[in-house]
Write a protein that holds these residues in place. Structure first.
Motif, mmCIF file in Angstrom:
data_model
loop_
_atom_site.group_PDB
_atom_site.id
_atom_site.type_symbol
_atom_site.label_atom_id
_atom_site.label_comp_id
_atom_site.label_asym_id
_atom_site.label_seq_id
_atom_site.Cartn_x
_atom_site.Cartn_y
_atom_site.Cartn_z
ATOM 1 N N ALA A 191 0.878 -1.490 0.056
ATOM 2 C CA ALA A 191 -0.212 0.359 0.335
ATOM 3 C C ALA A 191 0.718 1.343 0.296
ATOM 4 N N GLN A 192 0.188 2.440 -1.193
ATOM 5 C CA GLN A 192 0.740 3.543 -0.872
ATOM 6 C C GLN A 192 0.269 4.736 0.774
ATOM 7 N N ARG A 193 -1.262 3.991 0.988
ATOM 8 C CA ARG A 193 -1.907 4.866 2.096
ATOM 9 C C ARG A 193 -2.753 4.277 3.373
ATOM 10 N N VAL A 194 -1.539 2.959 3.902
ATOM 11 C CA VAL A 194 -2.077 3.590 5.470
ATOM 12 C C VAL A 194 -2.989 4.747 6.657
ATOM 13 N N VAL A 195 -3.662 4.111 7.105
ATOM 14 C CA VAL A 195 -4.071 5.314 7.768
ATOM 15 C C VAL A 195 -4.491 4.181 9.093
ATOM 16 N N ALA A 196 -3.895 5.345 10.117
ATOM 17 C CA ALA A 196 -4.029 4.618 11.772
ATOM 18 C C ALA A 196 -5.297 5.389 12.391
ATOM 19 N N LEU A 197 -5.614 4.377 13.093
ATOM 20 C CA LEU A 197 -6.773 5.460 13.440
ATOM 21 C C LEU A 197 -6.437 5.195 15.671
ATOM 22 N N THR A 198 -5.914 5.572 16.196
ATOM 23 C CA THR A 198 -5.281 4.773 17.629
ATOM 24 C C THR A 198 -6.237 5.510 19.025
ATOM 25 N N GLY A 199 -6.725 4.702 20.088
ATOM 26 C CA GLY A 199 -6.815 5.249 20.822
ATOM 27 C C GLY A 199 -5.811 5.191 22.273
ATOM 28 N N ALA A 200 -7.173 4.735 23.463
ATOM 29 C CA ALA A 200 -6.184 5.249 24.174
ATOM 30 C C ALA A 200 -4.857 3.841 24.760
ATOM 31 N N GLY A 201 -6.017 2.399 24.114
ATOM 32 C CA GLY A 201 -4.806 1.421 24.279
ATOM 33 C C GLY A 201 -3.213 1.537 23.404
ATOM 34 N N ILE A 202 -3.173 1.677 22.792
ATOM 35 C CA ILE A 202 -1.539 2.389 22.412
ATOM 36 C C ILE A 202 -0.704 2.679 23.587
ATOM 37 N N SER A 203 -1.323 3.850 24.087
ATOM 38 C CA SER A 203 -0.956 4.495 25.021
ATOM 39 C C SER A 203 -0.540 3.962 26.748
ATOM 40 N N THR A 204 -1.074 2.476 26.744
ATOM 41 C CA THR A 204 -1.540 1.753 28.372
ATOM 42 C C THR A 204 0.298 1.882 29.295
ATOM 43 N N ASP A 205 0.858 1.091 27.455
ATOM 44 C CA ASP A 205 1.902 0.309 27.667
ATOM 45 C C ASP A 205 3.361 1.644 27.950
ATOM 46 N N SER A 206 2.801 2.713 28.014
ATOM 47 C CA SER A 206 3.368 3.287 28.038
ATOM 48 C C SER A 206 2.840 4.312 30.019
ATOM 49 N N GLY A 207 2.073 3.452 30.461
ATOM 50 C CA GLY A 207 1.971 4.016 31.792
ATOM 51 C C GLY A 207 0.495 5.192 31.693
ATOM 52 N N ILE A 208 -0.044 5.165 31.077
ATOM 53 C CA ILE A 208 -1.262 5.952 30.960
ATOM 54 C C ILE A 208 -2.777 4.609 30.852
ATOM 55 N N PRO A 209 -3.073 4.989 31.801
ATOM 56 C CA PRO A 209 -4.865 4.294 32.043
ATOM 57 C C PRO A 209 -5.755 4.500 30.892
ATOM 58 N N ASP A 210 -5.866 3.851 30.446
ATOM 59 C CA ASP A 210 -7.347 3.812 29.495
ATOM 60 C C ASP A 210 -8.667 4.031 30.808
ATOM 61 N N PHE A 211 -10.019 4.358 29.555
ATOM 62 C CA PHE A 211 -11.004 4.900 30.460
ATOM 63 C C PHE A 211 -11.408 3.220 30.745
ATOM 64 N N ARG A 212 -12.159 2.582 29.027
ATOM 65 C CA ARG A 212 -13.107 1.750 29.179
ATOM 66 C C ARG A 212 -12.336 -0.049 29.475
ATOM 67 N N GLY A 213 -11.427 0.029 29.229
ATOM 68 C CA GLY A 213 -10.468 -1.717 29.453
ATOM 69 C C GLY A 213 -10.885 -2.066 30.782
ATOM 70 N N PRO A 214 -10.308 -3.115 30.758
ATOM 71 C CA PRO A 214 -10.503 -4.169 31.637
ATOM 72 C C PRO A 214 -9.157 -2.966 33.007
ATOM 73 N N GLN A 215 -8.957 -2.129 33.014
ATOM 74 C CA GLN A 215 -8.108 -1.666 33.521
ATOM 75 C C GLN A 215 -8.493 -0.229 33.856
ATOM 76 N N GLY A 216 -9.352 -0.031 33.343
ATOM 77 C CA GLY A 216 -10.006 1.900 33.385
ATOM 78 C C GLY A 216 -10.018 2.241 34.627
ATOM 79 N N VAL A 217 -9.698 3.640 34.136
ATOM 80 C CA VAL A 217 -9.958 4.692 34.675
ATOM 81 C C VAL A 217 -11.227 4.474 35.589
#
Ligand code: NAD
Length: 255
Positions: free
Chosen positions: A19-45
């Motif tokens: 492909a030449q055009r990849v589009v990514a949509l990211t949510g809070a789940g990409i940052s949980t491994d950086s120590g920022i909790p998500d809201f609605r995940g199992p460990q979410g705020v």
């Protein structure tokens, strides 16, 4: 990892290679491994403390000084100030360096994509940024850290220095309108995608979740990366279940 997962990773990798055009949509789940909790995940705020949802509602924020004081305390203590991008963020920066990333639509407010090396022009922040402050009366904008200095110095609900109005992080709270040009840009990018990656998002927050069906409607290959099922799994050509910081570098061929 099961043989099926290897095959699925290999398939998404090939889509990206071709492909030449990849589009990514990211949510809070990409940052949980950086120590920022998500809201609605199992460990979410909100999963752990449903009352915390009140802090994200504009009506409570505007009406109740105690909600504002609690919000300023939460902003000071936010884990994003110490967080570093993880291998998931770095993989999307590598994808941009390969010339593949058409747009990076993010629901996140932490700016870790930009810290990882994605250019500001590629990142579409549909829910704003916590690194800036806005006045709800006159629209003044400024850096968050300067206002946090005032909070640390004893102003528990600091007013706008220009007009005395209520200040808030430059994020979109519940009950607040999205910026139409920003959501239009996200929709247009989705409609130009050849490959669409939905990464760590519950796909329940609209209208941004609508970018996935929009990409699907124009024939993009759809991959969903999430540790849990989402309501849009039926629209995906491939589902990759597991930690994003492990999956994303593999499909993006990031070092
Ligand atoms: P979300 O749609 O962002 O959901 C997060 C999803 O990621 C969940 O489905 C969860 O199961 C999954 N997930 C979490 N960690 C994962 C991992 N390591 N690997 C794979 N999957 C993982 O929804 P939300 O958490 O309810 O957040 C709502 C809104 O709040 C977001 O749209 C965003 O605007 C804001 N928010 C931003 C941040 C941030 O900037 N880092 C953090 C929390 C919330």
């Amino acid at each position: 990892m099961a043989a099926d997962d290897h095959a699925a990773i290999e398939q998404v990798r090939r889509w990206i290679d071709e492909a030449q055009r990849v589009v990514a949509l990211t949510g809070a789940g990409i940052s949980t491994d950086s120590g920022i909790p998500d809201f609605r995940g199992p460990q979410g705020v909100w999963t752990r403390n449903p009352a915390a949802e009140k802090l994200s509602d504009i009506r409570h924020y505007m009406a109740d000084p105690e909600v504002r004081r609690a919000s300023w305390r939460a902003r000071m203590a936010h884990p994003a100030w110490r967080a570093q991008p993880n291998s998931g963020h770095l993989a999307l920066a590598a994808l941009e360096r390969r010339g593949k990333l058409h747009a990076l639509i993010t629901q996140n407010i932490d700016e870790l994509h930009q810290v990882a090396g994605n250019s500001r022009e590629r990142v579409i922040e549909v829910h704003g940024t916590m690194r800036r402050v806005v006045c709800m009366s006159c629209g003044w904008l400024g850096p968050m850290q300067e206002t946090l200095k005032r909070v640390r110095a004893g102003e528990h609900d600091p007013p706008c220095l220009s007009c005395g109005g209520i200040l808030k992080s430059a994020t979109i709270s519940f009950g607040q309108a999205l910026v139409p040009e920003v959501i239009d840009r996200a929709m247009r990018a989705a409609e130009e995608a050849e490959v669409f990656l939905a990464v760590g998002t519950t796909l329940q927050v609209y209208p941004v979740a609508g970018t996935l069906p929009a990409a699907r409607a124009v024939g993009a290959k759809i991959a969903i990366l999430n540790a849990e099922p989402t309501p849009m799994d039926f629209l995906a050509h491939t589902l990759l279940s597991g930690p994003i910081s492990d999956l994303l570098p593999r499909i993006c061929r990031a070092p």
